[in-house]
Motif scaffolding. Structure first.
Motif, mmCIF file in Angstrom:
data_model
loop_
_atom_site.group_PDB
_atom_site.id
_atom_site.type_symbol
_atom_site.label_atom_id
_atom_site.label_comp_id
_atom_site.label_asym_id
_atom_site.label_seq_id
_atom_site.Cartn_x
_atom_site.Cartn_y
_atom_site.Cartn_z
ATOM 1 N N ALA A 5 0.816 -1.217 0.000
ATOM 2 C CA ALA A 5 0.000 0.000 0.000
ATOM 3 C C ALA A 5 0.847 1.263 0.000
ATOM 4 C CB ALA A 5 -0.934 -0.002 1.214
ATOM 5 N N LEU A 6 2.085 1.167 0.500
ATOM 6 C CA LEU A 6 2.964 2.335 0.570
ATOM 7 C C LEU A 6 3.827 2.500 -0.679
ATOM 8 C CD1 LEU A 6 4.165 2.084 4.290
ATOM 9 C CD2 LEU A 6 2.587 3.764 3.334
ATOM 10 N N GLN A 7 3.719 1.584 -1.629
ATOM 11 C CA GLN A 7 4.587 1.647 -2.800
ATOM 12 C C GLN A 7 4.392 2.912 -3.625
ATOM 13 O OE1 GLN A 7 7.145 -0.478 -3.697
ATOM 14 N NE2 GLN A 7 6.725 -1.240 -1.652
ATOM 15 N N HIS A 8 3.165 3.442 -3.651
ATOM 16 C CA HIS A 8 2.914 4.608 -4.498
ATOM 17 C C HIS A 8 3.658 5.842 -4.017
ATOM 18 C CE1 HIS A 8 0.133 5.380 -1.168
ATOM 19 N NE2 HIS A 8 0.124 6.639 -1.557
ATOM 20 N N ARG A 9 4.128 5.823 -2.766
ATOM 21 C CA ARG A 9 4.866 6.972 -2.244
ATOM 22 C C ARG A 9 6.303 6.992 -2.741
ATOM 23 N NH1 ARG A 9 1.715 9.304 1.599
ATOM 24 N NH2 ARG A 9 3.437 10.681 2.225
ATOM 25 N N GLY A 10 6.761 5.851 -3.294
ATOM 26 C CA GLY A 10 8.105 5.816 -3.864
ATOM 27 C C GLY A 10 9.149 5.437 -2.834
ATOM 28 N N THR A 11 10.181 4.748 -3.278
ATOM 29 C CA THR A 11 11.240 4.308 -2.363
ATOM 30 C C THR A 11 12.050 5.481 -1.823
ATOM 31 O OG1 THR A 11 12.671 3.956 -4.271
ATOM 32 C CG2 THR A 11 11.492 2.061 -3.439
ATOM 33 N N GLN A 12 12.028 6.628 -2.541
ATOM 34 C CA GLN A 12 12.824 7.773 -2.087
ATOM 35 C C GLN A 12 12.348 8.277 -0.731
ATOM 36 O OE1 GLN A 12 15.498 9.050 -3.169
ATOM 37 N NE2 GLN A 12 15.589 10.859 -1.878
ATOM 38 N N ARG A 13 11.056 8.128 -0.442
ATOM 39 C CA ARG A 13 10.485 8.639 0.807
ATOM 40 C C ARG A 13 11.081 7.957 2.040
ATOM 41 N NH1 ARG A 13 6.709 13.011 0.042
ATOM 42 N NH2 ARG A 13 5.919 12.807 -2.071
ATOM 43 N N VAL A 14 11.387 6.661 1.878
ATOM 44 C CA VAL A 14 11.880 5.921 3.041
ATOM 45 C C VAL A 14 13.276 5.351 2.817
ATOM 46 C CG1 VAL A 14 9.628 5.284 3.979
ATOM 47 C CG2 VAL A 14 10.632 3.915 2.172
ATOM 48 N N ALA A 15 13.910 5.752 1.700
ATOM 49 C CA ALA A 15 15.209 5.170 1.348
ATOM 50 C C ALA A 15 16.285 5.496 2.384
ATOM 51 C CB ALA A 15 15.652 5.669 -0.023
ATOM 52 N N PHE A 16 16.159 6.637 3.061
ATOM 53 C CA PHE A 16 17.198 7.011 4.023
ATOM 54 C C PHE A 16 17.239 6.048 5.215
ATOM 55 C CE2 PHE A 16 14.696 8.739 7.555
ATOM 56 C CZ PHE A 16 13.461 8.917 6.953
ATOM 57 N N LEU A 17 16.151 5.296 5.428
ATOM 58 C CA LEU A 17 16.138 4.314 6.518
ATOM 59 C C LEU A 17 16.737 2.973 6.114
ATOM 60 C CD1 LEU A 17 12.570 4.831 8.037
ATOM 61 C CD2 LEU A 17 14.756 5.392 9.114
ATOM 62 N N ALA A 53 12.745 -3.704 -8.113
ATOM 63 C CA ALA A 53 13.407 -4.362 -9.239
ATOM 64 C C ALA A 53 12.381 -4.956 -10.206
ATOM 65 C CB ALA A 53 14.348 -5.453 -8.738
ATOM 66 N N THR A 54 11.245 -5.439 -9.668
ATOM 67 C CA THR A 54 10.183 -5.983 -10.518
ATOM 68 C C THR A 54 9.569 -4.888 -11.381
ATOM 69 O OG1 THR A 54 9.683 -7.622 -8.811
ATOM 70 C CG2 THR A 54 8.032 -7.297 -10.526
ATOM 71 N N PHE A 55 9.315 -3.713 -10.798
ATOM 72 C CA PHE A 55 8.819 -2.581 -11.585
ATOM 73 C C PHE A 55 9.792 -2.265 -12.720
ATOM 74 C CE2 PHE A 55 6.615 -0.814 -7.543
ATOM 75 C CZ PHE A 55 5.541 -1.665 -7.755
ATOM 76 N N SER A 56 11.074 -2.281 -12.398
ATOM 77 C CA SER A 56 12.101 -1.944 -13.385
ATOM 78 C C SER A 56 12.126 -2.961 -14.528
ATOM 79 C CB SER A 56 13.470 -1.876 -12.705
ATOM 80 O OG SER A 56 14.482 -1.561 -13.628
ATOM 81 N N CYS A 112 7.859 -6.199 -25.278
ATOM 82 C CA CYS A 112 7.532 -7.527 -24.750
ATOM 83 C C CYS A 112 6.551 -7.481 -23.590
ATOM 84 C CB CYS A 112 8.804 -8.244 -24.298
ATOM 85 S SG CYS A 112 9.959 -8.586 -25.631
ATOM 86 N N PHE A 113 5.863 -6.348 -23.387
ATOM 87 C CA PHE A 113 4.883 -6.280 -22.296
ATOM 88 C C PHE A 113 3.827 -5.250 -22.658
ATOM 89 C CE2 PHE A 113 3.163 -5.977 -18.037
ATOM 90 C CZ PHE A 113 3.426 -7.235 -17.507
ATOM 91 N N PRO A 114 2.546 -5.532 -22.333
ATOM 92 C CA PRO A 114 1.475 -4.568 -22.647
ATOM 93 C C PRO A 114 1.725 -3.220 -21.992
ATOM 94 C CG PRO A 114 0.557 -6.699 -22.020
ATOM 95 C CD PRO A 114 2.021 -6.774 -21.731
ATOM 96 N N ARG A 115 1.104 -2.190 -22.563
ATOM 97 C CA ARG A 115 1.283 -0.835 -22.043
ATOM 98 C C ARG A 115 0.672 -0.710 -20.639
ATOM 99 N NH1 ARG A 115 0.064 -0.098 -27.529
ATOM 100 N NH2 ARG A 115 -2.148 -0.239 -27.019
ATOM 101 N N VAL A 116 1.451 -0.207 -19.703
ATOM 102 C CA VAL A 116 1.000 0.001 -18.331
ATOM 103 C C VAL A 116 1.367 1.421 -17.903
ATOM 104 C CG1 VAL A 116 1.076 -2.408 -17.562
ATOM 105 C CG2 VAL A 116 3.158 -1.039 -17.479
ATOM 106 N N LYS A 117 0.745 1.873 -16.843
ATOM 107 C CA LYS A 117 1.030 3.213 -16.326
ATOM 108 C C LYS A 117 2.336 3.198 -15.546
ATOM 109 C CE LYS A 117 -0.959 6.945 -13.525
ATOM 110 N NZ LYS A 117 -2.108 7.355 -12.686
ATOM 111 N N VAL A 118 3.274 4.050 -15.930
ATOM 112 C CA VAL A 118 4.567 4.143 -15.254
ATOM 113 C C VAL A 118 4.653 5.509 -14.597
ATOM 114 C CG1 VAL A 118 7.070 4.090 -15.523
ATOM 115 C CG2 VAL A 118 5.640 2.587 -16.925
ATOM 116 N N GLN A 147 13.671 5.559 -10.631
ATOM 117 C CA GLN A 147 12.803 5.015 -9.594
ATOM 118 C C GLN A 147 11.349 5.200 -10.042
ATOM 119 O OE1 GLN A 147 13.458 6.347 -5.612
ATOM 120 N NE2 GLN A 147 15.423 5.322 -5.439
ATOM 121 N N ILE A 148 10.668 4.072 -10.265
ATOM 122 C CA ILE A 148 9.331 4.119 -10.841
ATOM 123 C C ILE A 148 8.355 3.291 -10.014
ATOM 124 C CG2 ILE A 148 10.129 4.520 -13.211
ATOM 125 C CD1 ILE A 148 9.772 1.523 -13.720
#
Length: 782
Positions: free
Chosen positions: A208-220, A360-363, A373-379, A389-390
């Motif tokens: 549920a927190l993924q939409h906030r991006g890894t940058q928000r909590v990367a410092f931890l 890494a899966t998003f990437s 090789c993959f259908p169009r998705v929202k990035v 970072q996506i």
């Protein structure tokens, strides 16, 4: 002279100081992103290894042999194969399965998409050393000639990518469930079902927190992993001293031979649990783009390797004296005074490990999409500062549902470990085969070196993989089923996209037909710019004739726009635009190819129209200069030229803000019609992002002399831009021919059609404003 030498030596010291400062900073940051998965493996390795009949061998020699296996596996695969060899096979700093594939496609004709151009090879990022060294080998010629072998290579790459997606499902499940299960060591009344529920709550919160991006909590992240590594390293050293100091004897490979002599087939089956000690190793290579080879190597050799070896050694020493505690050996081996702090750190480390694999899966999904090789998705680009970072909403929720299904379905880390081991080892096996090809075609080494690499590491991984496959009925089927589903989706999309492109290629509009229509194209040419989107990089697509016959009028200036991906990680902005002319000058028809790398994020480019107009103006000026000097290619399709968008020198148009001109409208009108103007104003009120776009107008600069034909063409371009820009796309329906086989009809008419209907539309994916879009339907019989 002495002063010069002194200043030179001081500069060198400053450079070396900055280099080491940057190196250690990147090494520090890599702990949180790269090593989260690898560092949490001690939570479940011994439990999985002893889960089968090996549990019957309750003696010190078996424990010593098992630790010796873990030590040498950890030394040969992560340290020797990845840190020393594979990290050197980067693609302009990027790593992973697709990086190896793109390297191969650039050095040999392995790509199945026929939209590659000679101009792509002139990109500064195309070759690592800047120049191409052509080699001709029988193996290369053999692979290039046989399409089935190139298809097989693509399927192998897609299989590896599918297994990485499988890792994104299994890693959060096994890491979180293993860490939460530590509660049962102290809370004896806690049932397995309650542990699973707590783990599911943590997993839902994580996704549920993924939409906030890894940058928000990367410092931890980095501090958590470093504290975790230091904790398990110190605890491991304590257990060695406290329980069994003789464990260091097991560093000798002699104990591996003794282990297999004593356990036989049971020891071989236990390899499926041993290989879990190297899960997460592929992340060192896959996440290379955010760091450097040196920083990842420093972090691994200085901290990761010694801390994990000490932990595995200490856990083995504890088990050798407390064999009944194998199912919870990690938590049982923790001294009681520090149990709860270590438990908290373990839970946080499991979340960090899960976060790294999900990112890494998003990437990898983004890379698959970029290579068709993959259908169009929202990035969604989640960080303003860290490029790449996506967040992909659709993939995030699919991963969450599958992860919860795995956790609730298996409810046991041993069963999840069986599945996890197959997924990780399959990815490593694919990397080994790809690396063997890279050694021959990219590094241009003797084939003997590639064979030695393939035989040595391939044999080790094949032995582990064979042990894992035995456990397919006990959970190992999960990654195979998941990878099969994702592989089918990827290949069906790639096949449908390729067939559609080949149809366009084989049914291009003849230039003779266009020339016979005359400059008016046989219809009324009205003021404005028409951007016709196509996937072709040469020629005029068949759908253009459909436009001409179905539309009563066409725009004064027509630009055929092709947005394509090239097999490089990044395309520099100054090399992104290729501009050319179609037909004679009087036709006012141009071609624009916009190139992106597989790691580039296509943002909502508010300035695209303005950059396009400036690029065409620069091309007109460049073409006139080359024509006067006699160096211009006068072929009907013309010559494509790279236009630097950031270089304003030599630009024959001046761009000014529209609000600087009194008497002008506050908005750039999309049409002279008052009705359409009112519609656009309503649309802008509902779409704030559109109303925030920079509004500009173009003018010709006051110069002493400009060629009359060039001036006329530039004025026509400016007038067309003032009149407005329309985006024209074909709403295509792909159908299999009546004579096609049943399988092809099912793939095209059912599977590919289903994916096209349920993915993002091309107009949305290309950020085309809806009010300016014109779509014309067309059926493709492929």
């Amino acid at each position: 002279m002495d002063r010069e030498r002194g200043s030179t030596s001081d500069d060198r010291r400053v450079n070396w100081k900055n280099y080491y400062k940057s190196l250690f900073l990147l090494a520090y940051q890599s702990f949180g992103v790269v090593y989260g998965d690898l560092s949490t493996s001690p939570l479940y390795v011994y439990k999985s290894a002893f889960s089968w009949r090996l549990y019957q061998y309750q003696d010190e020699q078996t424990v010593f042999g098992l630790f010796s296996l873990i030590f040498w596996t950890f030394t040969l695969i992560p340290l020797l194969k990845y840190v020393i060899i594979v990290l050197s096979a980067d693609d302009n700093g990027e790593g992973g399965t697709f990086a190896l594939y793109s390297l191969l496609c650039r050095h040999a004709r392995f790509s199945l998409l026929p939209n590659q151009q000679a101009a792509d090879e002139e990109l500064s990022t195309y070759y690592s050393n800047g120049t191409r060294t052509v080699i001709s080998s029988p193996l290369k010629t053999f692979l290039e000639k046989h399409k089935r072998l190139r298809t097989l290579l693509l399927l192998i790459v897609l299989f590896g990518a599918s297994m990485v997606i499988g890792d994104g499902i299994l890693t959060p499940a096994i890491s979180v469930l293993s860490s939460i299960s530590g509660l049962q060591v102290r809370a004896k009344k806690l049932h397995d079902g309650e542990v699973v529920i707590v783990a599911c709550i943590v997993l839902i919160g994580l996704f549920a927190l993924q939409h906030r991006g890894t940058q928000r909590v990367a410092f931890l992240f980095a501090p958590v992993v470093i504290v975790w590594l230091l904790c398990i390293g110190i605890i491991g050293l304590y257990n060695v001293i406290h329980w069994n100091p003789k464990i260091y004897y097991a560093l000798s490979p002699h104990y591996i031979v003794t282990f297999f002599k004593q356990t036989g087939k049971d020891g071989w089956i236990s390899l499926g649990g041993v290989l879990l000690c190297i899960t997460g190793t592929e992340a060192m290579f896959a996440d290379l783009g955010h760091f450097t080879q040196a920083s990842i190597r420093v972090a691994f050799v200085s901290v990761i390797y010694p801390c994990l070896v000490l932990q595995y050694m200490g856990q083995a020493a504890f088990i050798s004296k407390n064999f009944s505690s194998v199912p919870t050996s990690f938590y049982e081996s923790i001294p009681e005074p520090v149990f709860w702090p270590v438990f908290v750190v373990a839970t946080l480390a499991a979340v960090v490990a899960s976060q790294a694999v999900i990112s890494a899966t998003f990437s990898i999904v983004k890379q698959c999409h970029a290579l068709g090789c993959f259908p169009r998705v929202k990035v969604v680009h989640t960080s303003r500062w860290i490029y790449g970072q996506i967040y992909i909403p659709e993939i995030n929720w699919i991963l969450m549902l599958l992860c919860l299904a795995v956790t609730l379905g298996f409810r046991d880390t041993t069963l999840i470990g069986n599945a996890y081991g197959i997924a990780c080892m399959a990815v490593m096996f694919v990397t080994t085969w790809m690396m063997a090809l890279v050694i021959v075609f990219v590094w241009q080494k003797n084939t003997i070196f590639a064979l030695l690499f393939l035989l040595f590491f391939g044999f080790i991984e094949a032995v582990y993989l064979s042990s894992s496959i035995i456990k397919v009925p006990q959970g190992g089927w999960a990654p195979l089923v998941l990878s099969f589903i994702f592989m089918v989706i990827m290949y069906v999309w790639h096949y449908g996209t390729r067939r559609k492109y080949l149809f366009d290629l084989q049914n291009k509009v003849s230039m003779k037909w266009i020339l016979t229509l005359g400059p008016s194209l046989g219809i009324v040419r009205v003021p404005g710019i028409g951007l016709i989107y196509t996937e072709l990089v040469t020629g005029v697509p068949a759908i253009f004739s459909h436009f001409v016959t179905n539309l009563p009028a066409f725009h004064q200036v027509l630009v055929f726009v092709c947005v394509k991906s090239v097999p490089v990680p990044y395309v520099p902005p100054d090399e992104r635009y290729l501009i050319g002319r179609i037909g004679p000058r009087a036709y006012r028809m141009y071609r624009c190819i916009v190139r992106y790398g597989y790691k580039d994020v296509q943002k909502d480019e508010d300035n695209f129209e303005n950059l396009l107009v400036l690029s065409i103006a620069k091309f007109i000026h460049m073409e006139a200069e080359e024509t006067s000097s006699g160096g211009y290619d006068a072929s009907p399709d013309g010559r494509m030229a790279v236009i630097q968008t950031s270089d304003t020198c030599g630009t024959t148009l001046v761009m000014r803000d529209a609000d600087q001109h009194a008497g002008d409208s506050a908005m750039i009108r999309s049409s002279k019609s008052e009705t359409l103007q009112s519609l656009q104003s309503l649309y802008e009120q509902e779409s704030p992002s559109t109303s925030r776009r920079r509004r500009v107008r173009f003018e010709l600069p006051e110069v002493e002399y400009i060629d009359p034909q060039v001036k006329e063409e530039l004025l026509a371009l400016v007038d067309a831009k003032e009149a407005g820009v329309a985006y024209i796309m074909g709403h295509s329906y792909i159908k299999a021919r009546r004579t096609a086989s049943f399988l092809k009809k099912f793939v095209i008419d059912v599977a590919y059609s289903f994916l096209r209907k349920n993915c993002r539309g091309p107009a949305v994916a290309l950020n085309i404003p809806h009010i300016s879009l014109i779509e014309v339907g067309m059926i493709y019989h492929v």
